[in-house]
Design an enzyme around this catalytic site. Sequence first.
Site, mmCIF file in Angstrom:
data_model
loop_
_atom_site.group_PDB
_atom_site.id
_atom_site.type_symbol
_atom_site.label_atom_id
_atom_site.label_comp_id
_atom_site.label_asym_id
_atom_site.label_seq_id
_atom_site.Cartn_x
_atom_site.Cartn_y
_atom_site.Cartn_z
ATOM 1 C CE LYS A 34 9.191 55.353 75.717
ATOM 2 N NZ LYS A 34 10.054 55.896 77.069
ATOM 3 N NE ARG A 132 13.854 49.791 82.941
ATOM 4 C CZ ARG A 132 13.610 50.928 82.139
ATOM 5 N NH1 ARG A 132 12.505 50.423 82.406
ATOM 6 N NH2 ARG A 132 13.997 51.052 81.423
ATOM 7 N N PRO A 133 18.370 48.977 88.535
ATOM 8 C CG PRO A 133 20.508 48.374 88.918
ATOM 9 C CD PRO A 133 19.657 47.610 88.235
ATOM 10 C CG ASP A 135 23.864 50.842 90.634
ATOM 11 O OD1 ASP A 135 23.210 50.369 89.923
ATOM 12 O OD2 ASP A 135 25.050 50.121 90.037
ATOM 13 C CG ASP A 315 13.409 50.265 74.695
ATOM 14 O OD1 ASP A 315 13.305 49.458 75.429
ATOM 15 O OD2 ASP A 315 13.157 51.674 74.269
ATOM 16 C CB VAL A 337 19.316 45.239 77.365
ATOM 17 C CG1 VAL A 337 19.552 46.603 78.093
ATOM 18 C CG2 VAL A 337 20.062 45.641 76.193
ATOM 19 N NE ARG A 407 5.307 54.008 79.800
ATOM 20 C CZ ARG A 407 5.993 53.544 80.321
ATOM 21 N NH1 ARG A 407 5.931 52.382 80.278
ATOM 22 N NH2 ARG A 407 7.605 54.279 79.832
HETATM 23 C C1 UD1 Z 1 16.853 53.799 78.628
HETATM 24 C C2 UD1 Z 1 15.593 53.994 77.769
HETATM 25 C C3 UD1 Z 1 14.557 52.362 77.623
HETATM 26 C C4 UD1 Z 1 15.374 51.442 76.792
HETATM 27 C C5 UD1 Z 1 16.218 51.467 77.437
HETATM 28 C C6 UD1 Z 1 18.143 50.482 77.414
HETATM 29 C C7 UD1 Z 1 15.035 55.726 78.417
HETATM 30 C C8 UD1 Z 1 13.773 56.917 79.009
HETATM 31 N N1 UD1 Z 1 14.755 54.701 78.194
HETATM 32 O O1 UD1 Z 1 16.775 53.061 79.566
HETATM 33 O O2 UD1 Z 1 13.578 52.587 76.840
HETATM 34 O O3 UD1 Z 1 14.802 50.068 77.089
HETATM 35 O O4 UD1 Z 1 17.918 52.829 77.926
HETATM 36 O O5 UD1 Z 1 18.517 50.917 75.890
HETATM 37 O O6 UD1 Z 1 15.645 56.631 77.262
HETATM 38 N N2 UD1 Z 1 21.709 49.741 84.980
HETATM 39 C C9 UD1 Z 1 22.219 49.792 85.758
HETATM 40 N N3 UD1 Z 1 22.690 50.724 86.547
HETATM 41 C C10 UD1 Z 1 22.142 51.600 86.285
HETATM 42 C C11 UD1 Z 1 21.999 52.158 85.168
HETATM 43 C C12 UD1 Z 1 21.227 50.931 84.805
HETATM 44 O O7 UD1 Z 1 22.660 48.030 86.293
HETATM 45 O O8 UD1 Z 1 22.714 52.642 87.429
HETATM 46 C C13 UD1 Z 1 21.108 48.412 84.385
HETATM 47 C C14 UD1 Z 1 19.872 47.822 83.920
HETATM 48 O O9 UD1 Z 1 19.354 47.612 84.583
HETATM 49 C C15 UD1 Z 1 20.366 48.129 82.736
HETATM 50 C C16 UD1 Z 1 20.754 48.205 81.907
HETATM 51 O O10 UD1 Z 1 21.770 48.636 82.839
HETATM 52 O O11 UD1 Z 1 20.422 46.713 82.904
HETATM 53 C C17 UD1 Z 1 20.350 48.983 80.657
HETATM 54 O O12 UD1 Z 1 19.902 50.200 81.106
HETATM 55 P P1 UD1 Z 1 20.043 52.069 80.657
HETATM 56 O O13 UD1 Z 1 20.501 51.797 79.870
HETATM 57 O O14 UD1 Z 1 20.727 52.565 81.808
HETATM 58 O O15 UD1 Z 1 18.152 51.933 80.197
HETATM 59 P P2 UD1 Z 1 17.081 53.776 80.902
HETATM 60 O O16 UD1 Z 1 18.227 54.316 80.555
HETATM 61 O O17 UD1 Z 1 16.817 53.069 82.514
#
Ligand code: UD1
Length: 426
Positions: A34, A132-133, A135, A315, A337, A407
């Site tokens: 996925k 989940r921001p 930024d 996950d 995470v 999903r």
């Molecule tokens: C992806 C996966 C999700 C998995 C996660 C972590 C997909 C579609 N989803 O989610 O299944 O649980 O990786 O392995 O691939 N963060 C920030 N700022 C940002 C982006 C992220 O602070 O701009 C923080 C998030 O809040 C979180 C951490 O970084 O605490 C990890 O998030 P991220 O690696 O971005 O996860 P996703 O890509 O949303």
Amino acid sequence: MSVITKNKRGEENLELVVNGKRRLNGEITVSSAKNAVLPILAAALLSSEQVIIHRLPQIDDVSVITELINNIGIQTRAQGDSLIINGDIKKYKPSYELVKRIRASFLIIGPVLAKNGLVRIALPGGCAIGSRPVDLHLKGFAALGADISFNKGDVVAKADKLIGSHIYLDYPSVGATENIIMAAALAEGTTYIENAALEPEIIDLSNFINSMGGKICGAGSNVIKITGVKELKKTEYAPIPDRIEAGTYMIAAAASKGEVTVKNVIPEHLKAVSAKLIESGAEVEEKNNEIYVCRHGDVRPVYIKTLPYPGFPTDMQAQITTYLSIAKGSSILSESVFENRFMHVQELTRMGADIRTEGRTVIIKGSAELTGTDVYATDLRAGAALLIAALMAKGKSVIHKSEHIDRGYENIVEKMNKLGAEIKER
Ligand code: UD1
């Protein structure tokens, strides 16, 4: 904005009725990942020619992202389990109704910005597993020269042209790494992403873009170099197998004291899960593209910390917590995470598990005898964890809101029942 879940039949409030204490035995085949398919479908928007993605899993998140790319004007046609994608972006603002259904909708910003020069999309808000921001995504686009603004809860990104840059990520975010790779693929000049995420799905996305003529190297390491090209061409591509689906079945096998061969896996992607299962007393044997899991003795307690890849995946946190609830002794799990990914804990305690959370730590007392009851799935992996709990429990369980599980798990009921589970959908 919380994630609104409907299953592929568009239904909500589905239930799984599970008769517990069944040992899982036999072979199970994992579907495509996925988390590789979603960014790959978004990246298909970068191409000016026809793209065909093979072996697509029939899961709801894939249906939603497909509807989303249709919504902005791209044509798609299913042929068996392949999807043929054609056409140009005609609309820069996808429908809010679709965007709010999955957080991964945000992944279309990078490609639409790169191809169309303008994109407007609703900002994702908090959802069931933490705030989940985004930024880091936005900082990346700004570094490539995009003008970022906010309007009535939407983010608007604009750029006449994107220009390669050095981007350091404060955290190796999977989504930010993917979005920046996609935007930079058509930028002028070279982009370096430092402290990039290492997940196998990043490598798969890069391989896919390279198959269209992209120039990305270093994916899978923490510095990724993207040399922008003028245009991306046609391709056909099959994504990697789903390591989280595989890990879920591995844990279900060990939890039920069963004996299961999980097929179509890349064992390298599951090292952390295999290591923790072995530490807990399960037997794990890796072959080329299969993993055999069984358990004969008691479950031993373990210490786990979720981390970005190659650490133990967040996950898989809910599923392993469930399994450790029957360990002979206390386990400690630390979630590094996401700050608030514990919605399953309350439901597990209602089934008899002795688990409590302290901040980001889960203390699993062990030695529980789970009993079937009515429980609620709050998100995808929490739902999978409750299904494992229901398989281990004495008596009948009803998992409400099981559309969350649809999903991300293709035909999970059929696959589990083939292994000897007794699950009915209603
Ligand atoms: C992806 C996966 C999700 C998995 C996660 C972590 C997909 C579609 N989803 O989610 O299944 O649980 O990786 O392995 O691939 N963060 C920030 N700022 C940002 C982006 C992220 O602070 O701009 C923080 C998030 O809040 C979180 C951490 O970084 O605490 C990890 O998030 P991220 O690696 O971005 O996860 P996703 O890509 O949303």
